[in-house]
Every structure is written in C-alpha cells, then in structure tokens.
Scaffold this active site. Structure first.
Site, PDB file in Angstrom:
ATOM      1  N   LYS A 193       5.046   2.391   8.221  1.00 31.69           N
ATOM      2  CA  LYS A 193       3.869   3.177   8.605  1.00 31.69           C
ATOM      3  C   LYS A 193       2.641   2.270   8.771  1.00 31.69           C
ATOM      4  O   LYS A 193       1.909   2.370   9.753  1.00 31.69           O
ATOM      5  CB  LYS A 193       3.604   4.227   7.511  1.00 31.69           C
ATOM      6  CG  LYS A 193       2.618   5.289   7.901  1.00 31.69           C
ATOM      7  CD  LYS A 193       2.301   6.208   6.728  1.00 31.69           C
ATOM      8  CE  LYS A 193       3.505   6.946   6.202  1.00 31.69           C
ATOM      9  NZ  LYS A 193       3.129   7.986   5.212  1.00 31.69           N
TER      10      LYS A 193
ATOM     11  N   SER B  22      -7.442   5.126   4.237  1.00 32.61           N
ATOM     12  CA  SER B  22      -7.357   4.389   2.960  1.00 32.61           C
ATOM     13  C   SER B  22      -7.743   2.934   3.196  1.00 32.61           C
ATOM     14  O   SER B  22      -8.450   2.326   2.388  1.00 32.61           O
ATOM     15  CB  SER B  22      -5.933   4.414   2.407  1.00 32.61           C
ATOM     16  OG  SER B  22      -5.721   5.538   1.597  1.00 32.61           O
TER      17      SER B  22
ATOM     18  N   LYS C  19       5.457   2.493  -2.946  1.00 30.66           N
ATOM     19  CA  LYS C  19       5.318   3.897  -3.340  1.00 30.66           C
ATOM     20  C   LYS C  19       5.549   4.003  -4.828  1.00 30.66           C
ATOM     21  O   LYS C  19       6.294   3.204  -5.411  1.00 30.66           O
ATOM     22  CB  LYS C  19       6.363   4.749  -2.608  1.00 30.66           C
ATOM     23  CG  LYS C  19       6.016   6.223  -2.587  1.00 30.66           C
ATOM     24  CD  LYS C  19       4.911   6.461  -1.579  1.00 30.66           C
ATOM     25  CE  LYS C  19       4.815   7.866  -1.111  1.00 30.66           C
ATOM     26  NZ  LYS C  19       4.142   7.908   0.198  1.00 30.66           N
TER      27      LYS C  19
ATOM     28  N   LYS D 262       0.848  -1.197   0.000  1.00 28.38           N
ATOM     29  CA  LYS D 262       0.000   0.000   0.000  1.00 28.38           C
ATOM     30  C   LYS D 262       0.878   1.238   0.000  1.00 28.38           C
ATOM     31  O   LYS D 262       1.896   1.275   0.714  1.00 28.38           O
ATOM     32  CB  LYS D 262      -0.849  -0.030   1.295  1.00 28.38           C
ATOM     33  CG  LYS D 262      -1.871   1.065   1.402  1.00 28.38           C
ATOM     34  CD  LYS D 262      -3.150   0.721   0.691  1.00 28.38           C
ATOM     35  CE  LYS D 262      -4.091   1.908   0.544  1.00 28.38           C
ATOM     36  NZ  LYS D 262      -3.731   2.763  -0.623  1.00 28.38           N
TER      37      LYS D 262
ATOM     38  N   ASN E  49      -3.021  19.375   1.314  1.00 24.00           N
ATOM     39  CA  ASN E  49      -4.004  18.460   1.901  1.00 24.00           C
ATOM     40  C   ASN E  49      -3.708  18.180   3.378  1.00 24.00           C
ATOM     41  O   ASN E  49      -4.604  18.191   4.213  1.00 24.00           O
ATOM     42  CB  ASN E  49      -4.050  17.155   1.100  1.00 24.00           C
ATOM     43  CG  ASN E  49      -4.915  16.112   1.771  1.00 24.00           C
ATOM     44  OD1 ASN E  49      -4.425  15.308   2.560  1.00 24.00           O
ATOM     45  ND2 ASN E  49      -6.217  16.147   1.521  1.00 24.00           N
TER      46      ASN E  49
HETATM   47  N1  GLU Z   1       0.525   8.963   0.423  1.00 24.59           N
HETATM   48  C1  GLU Z   1       0.013   8.778   1.745  1.00 24.59           C
HETATM   49  C2  GLU Z   1       1.142   8.419   2.691  1.00 24.59           C
HETATM   50  O1  GLU Z   1       2.297   8.657   2.441  1.00 24.59           O
HETATM   51  C3  GLU Z   1      -1.165   7.825   1.799  1.00 24.59           C
HETATM   52  C4  GLU Z   1      -0.874   6.432   1.357  1.00 24.59           C
HETATM   53  C5  GLU Z   1      -2.125   5.551   1.222  1.00 24.59           C
HETATM   54  O2  GLU Z   1      -3.190   5.978   1.620  1.00 24.59           O
HETATM   55  O3  GLU Z   1      -1.950   4.448   0.707  1.00 24.59           O
HETATM   56  O4  GLU Z   1       0.901   7.921   3.761  1.00 24.59           O
END
Ligand code: GLU
Length: 424
Positions: free
Chosen positions: A102, A358, A114, A78, A229
């Site tokens: 994370k 998410s 990513k 993710k 955001n």
């Molecule tokens: N881009 C966001 C982050 O760095 C969200 C990632 C997601 O929701 O998958 O956490």
C-alpha cells in the site's frame, strides 16, 4: 483493460498465503527477480507479547499482542494497530505485507508493518483499554520509533488509543517525538484531514474509476458496507459529489432505499446512537447478507475482510467495487469479478488515503509546522490521483486486473529498494 492473464488463485486457509498467491501472480507477470520475490515472501520481523492487565474486577487477564514488520526497503515501516477478537499471527503478517504494498502504491517513503491485540474492545471499559494500550506500547518500546516503525489506528482503535500509546512510549523511552505514531488527536500533533482521509481516498478513487468508465457521479448509485471511520466518511464524501447512496450498514443493521439515503441524517443518527445504525428510519432495514448484493453501480466494502466470497461475487450487481476495507475480497472470488468485467479498485490503492495523510502527519511532526485542512486535502488528492493512474496504466500495460496492476506498481518500487540497498 483485459483480464485474460489473471489465473484463479487456489483457496487458502491462511490470509498470508492468500497475499503470497497474488504476489506470485504479479511477480510472474512483471518478471520480478526470484531473489526479490523470495525477500518479500518473508516478513522482516515478527513480535508476539503477552500483556497481563488488571481488569476492573481486580482480576488479571492476559492478552496476546502482535507487531509484524514486513519490509523496510523504502523507509521505516508503517501500519496500524487493530483491536479485535480474531487478531492472530497469520492475519497480522498478511496485513503487514499489504502495508508494504500500500505504501509503495501511494509512493510513500515507507515499508510496511501491522500490529494487533486479541481482545474485544467493545466489551472493555475505558480504563481497561487504557491499561492494555499502555502495556502494549511498553512491550513494543524497541520495535516502534519515529524513524523505525510508526503505528497508527486500524480496526477497533482511534486517536484515543494512539494518544495513550504515544504517552507511554515517550515515558518509557524518555523521547518526546509525536511522529512515532500517527492518527493522533489534533491537540497533540495530529493532522487536520487525517480522520476523514481513508474515506476521502475511497472517494477520489471512485471518481477516478467512474471517469475511466465514462460515468458521471450524478448518474450512479452506491452501496457502502461499514459505517465506521472509513465507511461513514466515504458515504458522506461520495454523496457530496452527487452519488446517490442507496445502501448502508454496520455491525448492528443494514439498510436500503432506492430513492437514496440522506447520509447527513444517518451520521446524526449514528452519533446519537453510540456510533451505530440500528433503529435508523431513513431507509428499509434489510438482512446483512443482502447489502452487498443490492442493485447499485458502485459497491464500497468498508467493513471486514473476506466478505466477498465466490458465491457473493457471482451475485454482485455493481459495475465497480472500491475496497475501503483491507482484504474484503477473497482471492478465490477475484476471477469471478474479472470474468464479470467488474472493475475492482483494490484495497492497497483504494484505502491508501489513510496512510497517505499519516505520512503528512509524520512530515508535519518532524517539521514542527502544521498545514491547513485544505492543504492536506489538496496534497492527498494529487497523490491519490497519481497512484490511481499508475495502477490503471500497469493494469492496461500488463493486460491484467487493477488488483494485480496495483501489486505490480508496488513491486516495481520495492524492487528498486531491495536491489539498491542490497543484501548481506
Ligand atoms: N490502518 C490504516 C491502514 O490499514 C492506516 C495505517 C497508517 O496510517 O499507518 O491503511
């Protein structure tokens, strides 16, 4: 909490090396097995594609697109997709590893990934961006998947790009699975509360940290760097909790007002000003490099990576840093923050609200049943408070910083996944 066991990492040219340096500190402290450390030091998959796109002037421009899957030990990978000029393989790899950590810190059933496209989205037309997003989705058709790898927005992207990518992916694969991407507009399967979720997570983490520090929200003031955001929702939610916001800024201008900035006015101004703050009159404009150094109790870097250098860290006046952005603090600055006894809620905890919602969006898509915003927010807050407590306890137990405590929380969970799933 003590900081005595945190060594000062060396300076690193590579962002991924910087991630590994912190990983190594945590791994050593918690006695993580060498095998697991070795597995996590190497991303599972790195994909680079060339994306030829017809620009509005009729000429073809070729863009570089990336997707790195760091791990899948706790579930499908993710992580967001960013559009920025400095996107490169090393940065995407570092950000993918951070997503693994994370998701594990937030206790989500996901690995980390990513993606990114090297481009300047501000200099492109809507049509060019749509063609580029569709080309990227098509090129990644064998990487993405609702149970395989699930992208979301990141810097320079939003629900609009997610909608194009979802549509193209479904056209190419013949599937119709909204859950293959999150951060979508509500009308096509997005979740209520997702837009504000990263800022909301920053707010929940700030309140949790202030409580540990025996400080009342109404007695402290904050500076928020970034008004996109993450920063805009964080500033709004923090001010709704009674925290006085004395500094804000985006890429166009930075502002300070010791009496407090009316965040609603700033939001209204930015909405009418193409999403930027330049020209805002509710505070005094200051130089960008002064914003992080302003007098405040709480500092929320919610813009770019690597903004808190050693030099800045030594001049920061805040007692608490809550990292809304990914990687805002350079590893070389960690030891200064620790020596100054500044509490730093690290990115992999502080901004995990976004990926947490998410996850809720993905769950709702799979169930085909949608929750109210209140339900989403309540579930988010519970998960975030648990994650904060877990990290705080590890930092205390291992006599280390919250950053290394967060890595330990993540590694404790990922280690189980690596060991239980086994190797060849
Ligand atoms: N881009 C966001 C982050 O760095 C969200 C990632 C997601 O929701 O998958 O956490």
């Amino acid at each position: 909490m003590s900081t005595q066991t945190v060594n000062a990492p060396q300076a690193h040219d590579s962002m991924f090396e910087a991630v590994l340096a912190r990983l190594d500190v945590a791994a050593k402290l918690m006695n993580l097995s060498e095998e697991v450390t070795k597995v996590l030091r190497n991303p599972k998959k790195e994909v680079k594609v060339s994306l030829p796109v017809v620009m509005d002037n009729g000429k073809i421009e070729v863009f570089e697109g990336y997707r790195t899957v760091h791990s899948t030990h706790l579930g499908p990978s993710k992580g967001g997709i960013r559009y920025a000029l400095d996107v490169n393989a090393d940065e995407v790899k570092a950000l993918a590893a951070w997503m693994s950590f994370k998701c594990a810190v937030a206790n989500l059933p996901y690995g980390g990934a990513k993606g990114g496209i090297k481009c300047d989205p501000r200099a492109m037309s809507v049509g060019e961006l749509e063609r580029l997003s569709r080309a990227y989705a098509k090129a990644m058709k064998d990487v993405f998947g609702v149970n395989r790898d699930i992208p979301a927005p990141d810097m320079g992207t939003s629900g609009r790009e997610m909608a194009w990518i979802l549509d193209e992916f479904n056209k190419v694969t013949g599937d119709d699975s909204p859950g293959v991407i999150t951060g979508k507009p509500i009308a096509i399967g997005g979740s209520l509360g997702r837009d504000a979720a990263t800022g909301r997570g920053v707010m929940v983490n700030t309140l949790a940290a202030l409580k540990k520090m025996n400080l009342k929200p109404t007695d402290v003031c904050a500076v928020v760097q970034g008004f996109g955001n993450v920063g805009s929702h964080a500033a709004r939610l923090l001010s709704e909790k009674g925290i006085k916001i004395v500094g804000i800024g985006d890429h166009t201008a930075s502002f300070y007002n010791e009496k407090g900035i009316n965040i609603k006015d700033a939001l209204d101004f930015s909405a009418k000003n193409k999403g930027t703050l330049k020209g805002f009159t509710g505070a005094t404009e200051i130089a960008h490099d002064q914003l992080l150094l302003c007098k405040c109790d709480v500092l929320v870097p919610a813009a770019l990576q690597n903004v808190i250098t050693e030099e800045y860290a030594s001049k920061i006046q805040a007692k608490l840093i809550v990292e809304g952005a990914n990687g805002p603090t350079m590893p070389e600055a960690d030891h200064i923050i620790n020596e100054k006894k500044i509490i730093c809620v690290p990115d992999i905890l502080a901004n995990s609200g976004g990926v947490t919602v998410s996850y809720f969006e993905w769950v709702q898509n799979k169930a085909g049943y949608y929750w109210s915003e209140e339900e989403v927010n309540t579930k988010h807050d519970i998960k975030m408070e648990l994650a904060f407590e877990n990290v705080w306890n590890n930092a205390t137990t291992f006599k280390t910083s919250m950053r290394i405590g967060a890595y330990i929380s993540a590694l404790q969970r990922i280690e189980q996944g690596v060991k239980l799933k086994g190797s060849y």
